[in-house]
Design a protein around this motif. Structure first.
Motif, short mmCIF file in Angstrom:
data_model
loop_
_atom_site.label_atom_id
_atom_site.label_comp_id
_atom_site.label_asym_id
_atom_site.label_seq_id
_atom_site.Cartn_x
_atom_site.Cartn_y
_atom_site.Cartn_z
N GLU A 91 0.83 -1.21 0.00
CA GLU A 91 0.00 0.00 0.00
C GLU A 91 0.86 1.26 0.00
OE1 GLU A 91 -4.01 -1.31 2.37
OE2 GLU A 91 -2.17 -1.13 3.56
N LYS A 92 2.02 1.19 0.62
CA LYS A 92 2.92 2.34 0.62
C LYS A 92 3.41 2.64 -0.80
CE LYS A 92 4.57 1.33 5.30
NZ LYS A 92 5.72 0.91 6.12
N PHE A 93 3.78 1.60 -1.53
CA PHE A 93 4.21 1.81 -2.92
C PHE A 93 3.05 2.30 -3.78
CE2 PHE A 93 7.68 -1.20 -1.77
CZ PHE A 93 8.74 -0.38 -2.11
N SER A 94 1.85 1.81 -3.49
CA SER A 94 0.68 2.29 -4.21
C SER A 94 0.45 3.77 -3.95
CB SER A 94 -0.55 1.47 -3.80
OG SER A 94 -1.71 1.97 -4.41
N LEU A 95 0.69 4.19 -2.70
CA LEU A 95 0.51 5.59 -2.35
C LEU A 95 1.54 6.48 -3.04
CD1 LEU A 95 -1.08 7.60 -0.69
CD2 LEU A 95 0.36 7.07 1.27
N VAL A 96 2.75 5.96 -3.20
CA VAL A 96 3.78 6.71 -3.94
C VAL A 96 3.30 7.02 -5.35
CG1 VAL A 96 6.11 6.60 -4.90
CG2 VAL A 96 5.70 5.80 -2.58
N GLU A 97 2.66 6.05 -5.99
CA GLU A 97 2.13 6.26 -7.34
C GLU A 97 0.98 7.26 -7.32
OE1 GLU A 97 3.44 4.97 -10.17
OE2 GLU A 97 5.03 4.34 -8.79
N GLU A 98 0.15 7.21 -6.24
CA GLU A 98 -0.97 8.14 -6.14
C GLU A 98 -0.50 9.59 -6.04
OE1 GLU A 98 -4.35 7.83 -5.93
OE2 GLU A 98 -4.44 5.67 -6.26
N LEU A 99 0.64 9.80 -5.40
CA LEU A 99 1.14 11.16 -5.21
C LEU A 99 1.63 11.81 -6.50
CD1 LEU A 99 3.12 10.87 -1.84
CD2 LEU A 99 0.82 11.72 -2.22
N LYS A 100 1.74 11.03 -7.56
CA LYS A 100 2.11 11.62 -8.85
C LYS A 100 1.01 12.53 -9.38
CE LYS A 100 5.18 7.95 -10.56
NZ LYS A 100 5.38 6.94 -11.64
N THR A 142 -4.82 16.68 -9.16
CA THR A 142 -6.22 16.33 -8.91
C THR A 142 -6.56 16.32 -7.43
OG1 THR A 142 -5.69 13.96 -8.85
CG2 THR A 142 -6.27 14.92 -10.99
N TRP A 143 -5.64 16.82 -6.58
CA TRP A 143 -5.85 16.78 -5.13
C TRP A 143 -6.99 17.68 -4.72
CZ3 TRP A 143 -3.56 20.57 -1.35
CH2 TRP A 143 -3.87 20.22 -0.03
N LYS A 201 -2.70 10.06 2.40
CA LYS A 201 -2.43 10.66 1.10
C LYS A 201 -2.53 12.18 1.18
CE LYS A 201 -4.23 10.99 -3.63
NZ LYS A 201 -5.27 10.53 -4.57
N ASP A 202 -3.57 12.66 1.87
CA ASP A 202 -3.78 14.10 2.00
C ASP A 202 -2.61 14.75 2.73
OD1 ASP A 202 -5.98 16.40 2.03
OD2 ASP A 202 -5.04 16.36 4.01
N LYS A 203 -2.17 14.15 3.83
CA LYS A 203 -1.07 14.73 4.60
C LYS A 203 0.27 14.62 3.87
CE LYS A 203 -3.85 15.69 7.92
NZ LYS A 203 -4.24 17.10 8.15
N ALA A 204 0.45 13.56 3.08
CA ALA A 204 1.68 13.42 2.31
C ALA A 204 1.79 14.51 1.25
CB ALA A 204 1.75 12.04 1.67
N VAL A 234 4.96 31.88 -1.72
CA VAL A 234 5.65 31.74 -3.00
C VAL A 234 5.50 30.30 -3.48
CG1 VAL A 234 7.85 31.93 -4.21
CG2 VAL A 234 7.29 33.53 -2.36
N LEU A 235 4.58 30.10 -4.42
CA LEU A 235 4.33 28.79 -5.01
C LEU A 235 3.86 28.99 -6.45
CD1 LEU A 235 2.43 26.78 -2.23
CD2 LEU A 235 4.64 26.17 -3.22
N PRO A 236 4.04 27.99 -7.31
CA PRO A 236 3.49 28.10 -8.67
C PRO A 236 1.97 28.25 -8.62
CG PRO A 236 5.03 26.26 -8.49
CD PRO A 236 4.81 26.76 -7.11
N ASP A 237 1.41 28.86 -9.66
CA ASP A 237 -0.02 29.17 -9.67
C ASP A 237 -0.89 27.93 -9.53
OD1 ASP A 237 0.49 31.85 -9.90
OD2 ASP A 237 0.34 31.88 -12.09
N ASN A 238 -0.50 26.83 -10.17
CA ASN A 238 -1.33 25.63 -10.09
C ASN A 238 -1.36 25.05 -8.67
OD1 ASN A 238 1.37 24.94 -10.31
ND2 ASN A 238 0.97 22.99 -11.32
N ILE A 239 -0.23 25.10 -7.95
CA ILE A 239 -0.19 24.62 -6.58
C ILE A 239 -0.93 25.59 -5.65
CG2 ILE A 239 1.29 23.89 -4.68
CD1 ILE A 239 1.43 22.11 -7.14
N LYS A 240 -0.78 26.89 -5.92
CA LYS A 240 -1.46 27.87 -5.09
C LYS A 240 -2.98 27.77 -5.25
CE LYS A 240 0.65 31.79 -4.53
NZ LYS A 240 1.15 33.19 -4.67
N LYS A 241 -3.42 27.41 -6.44
CA LYS A 241 -4.86 27.22 -6.67
C LYS A 241 -5.37 26.04 -5.86
CE LYS A 241 -8.30 26.56 -10.32
NZ LYS A 241 -8.52 26.37 -11.78
N LEU A 242 -4.59 24.97 -5.77
CA LEU A 242 -4.97 23.82 -4.94
C LEU A 242 -5.04 24.22 -3.47
CD1 LEU A 242 -2.80 20.98 -6.54
CD2 LEU A 242 -5.25 21.39 -6.87
#
Length: 443
Positions: free
Chosen positions: A88-97, A101-102, A129-132, A206-214
């Protein structure tokens, strides 16, 4: 250096793969990216900062480190979630890509106990996932803001930080400049977070616009919880909310500061700071006849510029001879001798006593283990107040209560064991509440 970690897909190798991940190499890669962000921030090259932040958030080593950091937090297990399996940890690594969509979802932890174990584990996976993801964003912000937070001596929560704040307050109260040591303006800022203008609040981040929108969507969904920022010794899974609050509060203690160098306690020069803050607690040392209304307006303007509710600040004007509480200490100037002192506040002493009584009454553990826990509580309390005048505090009452309570438990043994246990008990109580002479050091 290649910063990806290749793993085999065979389920029998997951445990071996997670145990053999090159964590030290990943930490070095993350540090190098963060150092590049730091140098770009120093040169105010924002386009380069944004590119490097996107590189860091998309880095596989940062994803692995984020998951490890969250899994090492004790609060995750206090919430009764099962530890994730390695697959599940490796699965979560893939989810963080798929961070684009967060969507932050506010979860009521108190309702989780009513759920069955399968639901609880799935919710725990979602929270992890949310906290990661929040941890990844914090990695991108650390090189820009951590230095400022450390220099303000506010974000770090250790004894040395608190002792420096205690020393600075005593320097102000003992100041040879008399106008600084008469009136204190004490301010509580927790109500200013009731209403937040999110665009202004994020304008300093100071963050990129797409991350700041999230982040904007997460703030609207309830990312910032007041208890995450305002409760002391908070061990929750809070990653980002208190960090964002701290960034926006930076500099409020410097409003109206006048730096004057003088010598005290030693031959080394010190700088007199009028404003001192820790989280939502803020104090200003005022001159006589200073315009308090103007100072209040300056603070309100500062908060409004950060997107906070500046009108909801709680101000209290205190004379130094009356005393005030700050970070568990009570500071006061003796009006007769004109000497300043600090000692544990009534609330702090009450909290220590309640902790000892609660520990002694915990019947799940034998008496010896309870006394060991009490010794640790009292030792930590005395260590925190090592530069305070403990002669002002009565600890005899809790010492006597601990002895009587332990003696009552010891009375259930037979006569011979009771006599031996009484001698050991007296020695143990003396060891726990061993007094040391009061001392104050300027170092």
């Amino acid at each position: 250096m290649k910063e990806s970690y290749e793993m085999t897909t065979s389920s029998s190798n997951y445990v071996e793969n997670w145990a053999n991940i090159p964590w030290e190499q990943f930490e070095k890669i993350l540090f190098r990216i963060q150092h590049r962000i730091y140098k770009a921030a120093k040169n105010k090259d924002y386009s380069r900062i944004y590119r490097l932040q996107i590189l860091l958030i998309g880095s596989s080593c940062a994803r692995y480190l984020a998951i490890r950091e969250i899994m090492n937090r004790k609060r995750f297990f206090i919430l009764h979630y099962k530890s994730l399996k390695d697959i599940e940890k490796f699965s979560l690594v893939e989810e963080l890509k798929h961070i684009s969509t967060w969507k932050y979802k506010k979860i009521n932890h108190s309702l989780l106990k009513k759920q069955n174990s399968n639901t609880e584990n799935s919710v725990g996976f979602a929270i992890l996932k949310d906290k990661a993801i929040q941890c990844l964003i914090k990695y991108a912000l650390d090189p820009i803001y951590t230095w400022n937070l450390a220099s303000e001596k506010d974000y770090s929560k250790n004894n040395e930080t608190f002792w420096k704040i205690q020393k600075q307050i005593l320097i102000n109260l003992k100041s040879p400049i008399p106008e600084y040591s008469r009136y204190i303006l004490q301010i509580q800022l927790h109500e200013t977070f009731d209403q937040i203008e999110y665009n202004k609040f994020l304008s300093r981040i100071v963050l990129p616009d797409n991350i700041k929108k999230l982040l904007y969507l997460a703030l609207r969904a309830g990312l910032i919880q007041k208890q995450d920022y305002f409760l002391e010794n908070n061990n929750s899974l809070d990653i980002l909310s208190s960090y964002l609050c701290e960034i926006n509060m930076l500099g409020i203690e410097n409003i109206g500061n006048e730096f004057k160098s003088f010598s005290t306690f030693s031959n080394n020069p010190n700088y007199l700071l009028r404003g001192i803050r820790h989280t939502y607690n803020l104090i200003f040392f005022l001159k006589p006849h200073e315009n308090i209304i103007q100072q209040q307006q300056n603070i309100q303007d500062f908060l409004i510029s950060r997107g906070l509710h500046g009108e909801k600040i709680n101000l209290q004007l205190i004379k130094s001879t009356e005393g005030f509480d700050f970070l568990g200490w009570h500071f006061k100037v003796n009006p007769k001798t004109n000497k300043c002192m600090s000692y544990p506040s009534k609330t702090n002493r009450r909290h220590m006593i309640d902790s000892i009584k609660r520990t002694m009454k915990d019947s799940r553990y034998p008496l010896e283990d309870r006394l060991e826990a009490v010794q640790l509580i009292y030792l930590n309390w005395r260590t925190y107040h090592r530069y305070s005048d403990l002669s002002q505090i009565n600890v005899w009452s809790i010492k006597l209560w601990t002895y009587k309570f332990a003696k009552k438990l010891n009375a259930k043994k037979n006569r011979e064991a009771r006599a031996i246990g009484k001698e050991k008990l007296i020695l143990k109580i003396r060891e726990i509440f061993n007094h040391k002479p009061y001392s104050f050091s300027s170092s």
